[in-house]
Design an enzyme around this catalytic site. Structure first.
Site, PDB file in Angstrom:
ATOM      1  N   ASP A  88     -11.907 -57.840  60.139  1.00  0.00           N
ATOM      2  CA  ASP A  88     -11.226 -56.521  60.238  1.00  0.00           C
ATOM      3  C   ASP A  88     -10.851 -55.954  61.758  1.00  0.00           C
ATOM      4  O   ASP A  88      -9.899 -55.244  61.670  1.00  0.00           O
ATOM      5  CB  ASP A  88     -12.075 -55.571  59.630  1.00  0.00           C
ATOM      6  CG  ASP A  88     -11.192 -54.281  59.191  1.00  0.00           C
ATOM      7  OD1 ASP A  88      -9.946 -54.252  59.184  1.00  0.00           O
ATOM      8  OD2 ASP A  88     -11.872 -53.243  58.880  1.00  0.00           O
TER       9      ASP A  88
ATOM     10  N   HIS B 172     -16.134 -57.017  51.962  1.00  0.00           N
ATOM     11  CA  HIS B 172     -15.948 -56.459  53.487  1.00  0.00           C
ATOM     12  C   HIS B 172     -16.876 -55.235  53.415  1.00  0.00           C
ATOM     13  O   HIS B 172     -16.309 -54.142  53.018  1.00  0.00           O
ATOM     14  CB  HIS B 172     -14.631 -56.481  53.962  1.00  0.00           C
ATOM     15  CG  HIS B 172     -14.572 -55.671  55.492  1.00  0.00           C
ATOM     16  ND1 HIS B 172     -15.102 -56.443  56.545  1.00  0.00           N
ATOM     17  CD2 HIS B 172     -14.198 -54.442  55.915  1.00  0.00           C
ATOM     18  CE1 HIS B 172     -15.043 -55.452  57.472  1.00  0.00           C
ATOM     19  NE2 HIS B 172     -14.441 -54.522  57.101  1.00  0.00           N
TER      20      HIS B 172
ATOM     21  N   ASP C 167     -18.366 -52.245  55.695  1.00  0.00           N
ATOM     22  CA  ASP C 167     -18.418 -51.651  56.702  1.00  0.00           C
ATOM     23  C   ASP C 167     -19.527 -50.867  56.989  1.00  0.00           C
ATOM     24  O   ASP C 167     -20.141 -50.058  56.149  1.00  0.00           O
ATOM     25  CB  ASP C 167     -17.221 -50.617  56.824  1.00  0.00           C
ATOM     26  CG  ASP C 167     -15.755 -51.099  57.094  1.00  0.00           C
ATOM     27  OD1 ASP C 167     -15.595 -51.868  58.014  1.00  0.00           O
ATOM     28  OD2 ASP C 167     -14.990 -51.089  56.271  1.00  0.00           O
TER      29      ASP C 167
HETATM   30 ZN   LIG Z   1     -13.835 -52.871  58.670  1.00  0.00          ZN
END
Ligand SMILES: [Zn+2]
Ligand SMILES: *[C@@H]1O[C@H](CO)[C@@H](O)[C@H](O)[C@H]1NC(C)=O
Ligand SMILES: *[C@@H]1O[C@H](CO)[C@@H](O)[C@H](O)[C@H]1NC(C)=O
Ligand SMILES: *[C@@H]1O[C@H](CO)[C@@H](O)[C@H](O)[C@H]1NC(C)=O
Ligand SMILES: *[C@@H]1O[C@H](CO)[C@@H](O)[C@H](O)[C@H]1NC(C)=O
Length: 962
Positions: free
Chosen positions: A170, A46, A48
């Site tokens: 998320d 994941h 960001d």
């Molecule tokens: Zn995130």
């Protein structure tokens, strides 16, 4: 003839595009065993697009002192490991990062990666530029960022690069409009990780963690139906099975001759977890997310252990264990669910607000960083106008020149990055927020080049306005004419304004008013003008008009102000206690308090009681018997449910002119407001200024404004979803489970992206906002909106900084200004008013200035459309796609129940649309423009009986007739 009928949806069209057909992608999923529990292991990371570090710091692995994370190494390492064993799989999500990496690879590496993609070993999921936030984004910017990422994937990898699954593991709550968009973008399913803890508990009990989301009450099913899966463990691996270099779990030690042999233990623990998971899901397939934030930088650790896990667990099949573990991807898992041919629980509402515990409501970020939220919104407007529309309407000329087409790229990328779930959401570290703003500012610079080629000169400084003669060009990005108030900072006391036909018909329509003390305070050293020149402009659809302004040397003085200190003069009717223009609105103020007291619509003959004031909640500091949760960037947790009033009375000052009437209210040194009514406006403007929020009492504060009305709301209120469809909300209630309310304020907040309203049988009060904000209706007849937050503690969700914004200009705390537009209508026709109003705030006219006289050949007026579009149709996108084609999105913007007139289907003739474009051909695409509409084949899913609605399957569009 190229006519098309629109029905409550957005359609994407390529004008002038050619139609190609593609083979379907190769099936490459590992086989499963129908008589066993199949465990799909999904290796993933994941990443960001900015959070604790900036997007570039994350890409390079810079500033590992803040967080150890380097995306370039992740992609290097994963590709290397995928090549070592053809069974292995990996998914990649964020095209913003993949694109950066791809450009740096050799062509032989690019070939290798293409092969991995073609063989299904590397699979793109989601595939937008970022994984957007769902609470604070506007649908037009989300569609753009998805289009950008998916376009790169299509152009680089062809159909095998087209993601089948949307993946929002998320984001902190999920918007119905996002699900609707994903369905219309052709995704077969959607997976996410976060939902309310009570909702999850119930869904686990009833095995409803996989469901069918019917994401629109207006589109004919299955157009907006999206299969939705809730992942078992957020997006993390099961406990004890994290084999990243950042984790401490034991590796599989499988040499019996060495010490600490643990295979039996690992297999036993794994089987227990799989069994527990299968008890709360519906089929004999379960999914496990093997990865987490920025994992796989040294992918060997993960894959070496996963290879062994699969080997040792499956070896138990020989002993009668009916569990089959495999490398998989979300689309392979989804395909197996689809094959089961089961029926799925139907959901019609959304997943807001999100709470991960009784006192932990993630409703603060709806408002966090209000200045960034506004900057992002204006940037979207500027992108659509300067980079997209003008490039198309200006023709090839605007794309030649020294800067070429590439000019809009900087702005498009900056906007795409800003949609990330830690960007416009306001949940990033301060230096990262600054980086997002800097990228947007940089984008503005680049787009201005395109403007110059459109034969308009742009100087947005007071210098230009200080000349005795200047002209104002007003470009309107909407496909219908608009009337819009303009306010320009000037020093002169009287001006003559004339329109493109050189007529200055009524002198009353332009006025000079003194700059308010609040404006002086907020602009600080960024301007010095003492007056504002106010006039209404009228701009043609998708085009511009020009006004010229000349200073009258010996004109009358500006409108004067009348001061009033409340309660000072009792029993005296003050002339400023009413502001009105006879035909539209009338607003009254309580002369004792200086607060608003009623609002009337004189056209419809409606009046409501309306009191408005400003309050704050003191933020929890975490020292609390019920929970140690403080308020922070994500979480809103007031330490008491009763807000404190900033002042019970306001000092007022009023200005009445034929063009504008204002009551300026002063509540405290850090809260003021202008209540403003323009002569031709059907909406009342509340221009609020809040800050610096005081913290000398060592308490964080969350500032709201509250409208208390005589409307009988019976606990219902309405908020938009990503600026598009409207959802009904009810205080202390959730449509799909019996809510146990534990936070009476924070647990009743919802995102407002562009508008919210309250209504009863007779009256509807709509509030249009200029940015995303949080709000709720706590009491009958009331609507509150959070405007600003300043907090002294971190809320322990990773940011590790208090939300305590200051800047160079505001070292003592950020001052934020914004506007709310209020309209009062009959409920049956309110949407006819507030839909266009909200749009005018989202896509606002662009003003540009030229000093002195214009060149005599200057074209003063222009419209890109042959005629305005009908009110139901919104021109959402007009942008140059490539040399020969233009991407056009037309949107039917009314929900089926909203308007007698405007909810009806409409027909638009594309051939007679534009003045400067010849439409030679039209091809229709999915919403994200990465698939031809006639090649869209989505999985079909059956809702559980009892929840299913019967609908005739009416195609939403009539295909192009030629
Ligand atoms: Zn995130
Ligand atoms: C799926 O189930 C429906 C009835 O619910 C049935 O008509 C259909 O044939 C089934 N399809 C397959 C592929 O089993
Ligand atoms: C107004 O006057 C101030 C002070 O002379 C000057 O700095 C400013 O540029 C002027 N602004 C305009 C719009 O004329
Ligand atoms: C908040 O910002 C102010 C102004 O910069 C500073 O004085 C104060 O220490 C900060 N407080 C916290 C808790 O960060
Ligand atoms: C996908 O990319 C290919 C190759 O560049 C292009 O020819 C095709 O038009 C694209 N498809 C769509 C739907 O844009």
């Amino acid at each position: 003839m190229a006519a098309m009928s629109l029905q409550l949806t957005v359609v994407s069209l390529f004008l002038l595009g050619g139609v190609l057909t593609f083979p379907l992608g190769q099936e490459s999923c590992h086989p499963t065993k129908p008589d066993m529990l199949n465990v799909h292991l999904v290796p993933h990371t994941h990443d960001d697009v900015g959070w604790l570090k900036t997007v570039d710091q994350y890409f390079y692995g810079d500033r590992n002192d803040i967080q150890h994370a380097g995306v370039q190494y992740i992609l290097d390492s994963v590709v290397d490991q995928l090549l070592k064993n053809p069974d292995r799989r990996f998914i990649y999500v964020e095209t913003a990062f993949f694109y950066r990496w791809w450009r740096q690879q050799s062509s032989s590496m690019q070939q290798t990666v293409k092969q991995l993609v073609n063989e299904g070993r590397l699979e793109f999921v989601n595939g937008g530029w970022c994984m957007s936030d769902e609470a604070t984004t506007h649908y037009s910017a989300v569609i753009d960022q998805m289009t950008m990422g998916l376009r790169f994937l299509n152009e680089t990898f062809g159909p095998c690069g087209r993601p089948r699954v949307a993946w929002h593991i998320d984001p902190f709550g999920h918007a119905r409009e996002h699900a609707s968009m994903f369905a219309q973008m052709g995704y077969d399913g959607f997976f996410f990780g976060r939902l309310d803890y009570q909702d999850r508990a119930r869904r686990m009990m009833y095995r409803e963690q996989e469901l069918l989301w019917r994401a629109s009450d207006s589109l004919t099913p299955p157009m907006a139906d999206l299969f939705t899966g809730i992942l078992p463990n957020g997006y993390n691996p099961p406990e004890g099975f994290c084999w990243d270099q950042s984790c401490d779990d034991a590796p599989i030690r499988d040499d019996p001759d060495l010490e600490d042999y643990n295979v039996d233990d690992v297999v036993k623990r794994f089987l227990a977890i799989a069994e527990g998971q299968s008890a709360v899901y519906k089929t004999n397939h379960i999914i496990m997310t093997m990865g987490s934030d920025f994992q796989y930088e040294n992918a060997n650790l993960w894959y070496k252990n996963l290879d062994k896990l699969i080997h040792y667990v499956n070896a138990q099949q020989a002993n009668g264990i009916k569990v089959n573990v495999l490398y998989s991807t979300p689309s392979c898992y989804l395909q197996e669910l689809h094959r089961t041919n089961l029926t799925w629980a139907l959901k019609n509402d959304d997943f807001f607000p999100y709470a991960d515990d009784a006192h932990d409501f993630w409703t603060g970020y709806f408002t966090s960083r209000p200045a960034l939220k506004r900057y992002e919104r204006i940037s979207n407007s500027n992108l659509q106008v300067m980079c997209n529309q003008l490039e198309v309407l200006g023709g090839p000329v605007s794309r030649r020149g020294p800067f070429g087409v590439g000019d809009s790229k900087t702005m498009k990328e900056a906007m795409a990055v800003a949609q990330h779930h830690d960007a416009v959401s306001g949940t990033e570290k301060q230096h990262v927020a600054n980086d997002y703003a800097r990228r947007l500012a940089n984008g503005w610079q680049h787009c201005q080049v395109c403007r110059a080629s459109h034969d308009i000169v742009f100087i947005v400084t007071e210098k230009c306005l200080s000349l005795s003669q200047f002209s104002v060009n007003v470009y309107n990005p909407l496909a219908r004419p608009v009337t819009w108030p303009v306010r320009l900072p000037v020093n002169g006391t009287a001006y003559v304004v004339s329109d493109a036909n050189a007529s200055s018909s009524s002198l009353s329509s332009f006025q000079v008013v003194p700059v308010s003390p609040a404006t002086r305070e907020v602009r600080r050293s960024r301007g010095f003008a003492v007056n504002e020149l106010v006039f209404q402009v009228q701009a043609p659809p998708l085009g511009y008009t020009t006004y010229s302004v000349s200073l009258l040397q010996n004109g009358p003085p500006p409108a004067s102000t009348q001061h009033h200190t409340p309660t000072a003069i009792k029993n005296k009717v003050l002339n400023h206690s009413v502001i009105t223009y006879e035909h539209f609105l009338q607003v009254t103020f309580d002369p004792d308090t200086g607060l608003l007291s009623s609002l009337s619509n004189l056209e419809t003959k409606q009046t409501i009681k309306l009191t408005q004031n400003f309050y704050w909640y003191n933020a929890s500091d975490g020292n609390n018997v019920e929970s140690i949760q403080p308020s922070g960037a994500y979480i809103f947790r007031p330490n008491s449910s009763t807000p404190f009033v900033i002042s019970k009375t306001a000092k007022t000052e009023s200005i009445q002119t034929p063009a504008v009437q204002e009551v300026r209210q002063w509540f405290s040194p850090w809260v003021s407001q202008v209540v403003r009514l323009y002569a031709d406006s059907r909406a009342l403007e509340l221009e609020w200024t809040v800050g610096p929020v005081p913290i000398d009492d060592d308490l964080g504060k969350e500032v709201i404004t509250r409208l208390d009305t005589s409307i009988q709301t019976a606990q219902y209120f309405y908020t938009d979803s990503n600026g598009r469809e409207v959802l009904q909300r009810k205080t202390d209630f959730r449509p799909t489970w019996n809510l146990k309310q534990s936070e009476p304020i924070a647990g009743n907040y919802y995102p407002i992206n562009s508008r919210a309203f309250i209504k009863d049988d007779d009256d509807q009060l709509t509030v249009v906002t200029d940015r995303s904000q949080g709000g709720g209706s706590i009491n009958n007849g009331s609507l509150e909106i959070m405007l600003h937050r300043r907090l002294l503690y971190d809320d322990v969700r990773g940011v590790a900084e208090p939300l305590n914004e200051t800047s160079g200009i505001f070292p003592k705390g950020l001052v934020v200004r914004g506007r709310l537009l209020l309209s009062l209508d009959r409920p049956a026709s309110a949407a006819d008013a507030h839909r266009p109003l909200a749009q005018e705030v989202v896509l606002q006219p662009l003003l540009t200035f030229t000093g002195g006289d214009l060149h005599p050949n200057t074209r003063l007026e222009f419209s890109g459309l042959q005629a305005a579009l009908p009110p139901a149709v919104h021109l959402l996108t007009l942008s140059q796609w490539d040399k020969d084609s233009v991407l056009l999105r037309l949107e039917h913007q009314f929900q089926s129940w909203e308007s007698k007139v405007n909810s009806q289907p409409v027909t638009v003739n594309l051939q007679k649309l534009f003045t400067t474009l010849d439409v030679l051909g039209v091809s229709e695409l999915n919403l994200s423009a990465n698939q031809w509409k006639d090649e869209m084949k989505r999985f079909s899913w059956t809702p559980e009986s009892g929840t299913a609605h019967l609908h005739l399957s009416v195609p939403s569009l009539q295909h192009i007739r030629t």
